[in-house]
Design a protein around this motif. Structure first.
Motif: not given
Length: 75
Positions: A28-44
Motif C-alpha cells: 500500500e505504501r508503494d501505491g497498491v490498493s486492494f479490494r478484499v472480498g470482491a469477485a470480478v463479474t466482467a471485463v470489457s
C-alpha cells in the motif's frame, strides 16, 4: 495498481497474520490498493483501454486499467 482479492477476509490468508499485514502495508505504501472480498463479474474493452467490474462488500465497482493479470492460488 489495483488488486482484487476474492478471499473474504485477508490477503495471504494461509500465511501468518502479522506477516501478511506487513506485506500488505508495504504494498500500500508503494501505491497498491486492494479490494478484499470482491469477485470480478466482467471485463470489457480492448487493447490498453480495459474496465474490470467487480462486486464487493460495498457493492459494484468499475476499475479502469491498461493490463490485467489473473492469478490462482491454492487452498
Amino acid at each position: 495498481v489495483e488488486v482484487v482479492v476474492m478471499e473474504p477476509k485477508a490477503l495471504l490468508g494461509r500465511e501468518d497474520a502479522e506477516a501478511a499485514r506487513i506485506v500488505r502495508l508495504a504494498l500500500e505504501r508503494d501505491g497498491v490498493s486492494f479490494r478484499v472480498g470482491a469477485a470480478v463479474t466482467a471485463v470489457s474493452g480492448a487493447d490498453e483501454d480495459l474496465v474490470v467490474t467487480c462486486q464487493g462488500p460495498t457493492g459494484p465497482e468499475e476499475i479502469a486499467c491498461s493490463h490485467i493479470l489473473v492469478a490462482a492460488g491454492r487452498r
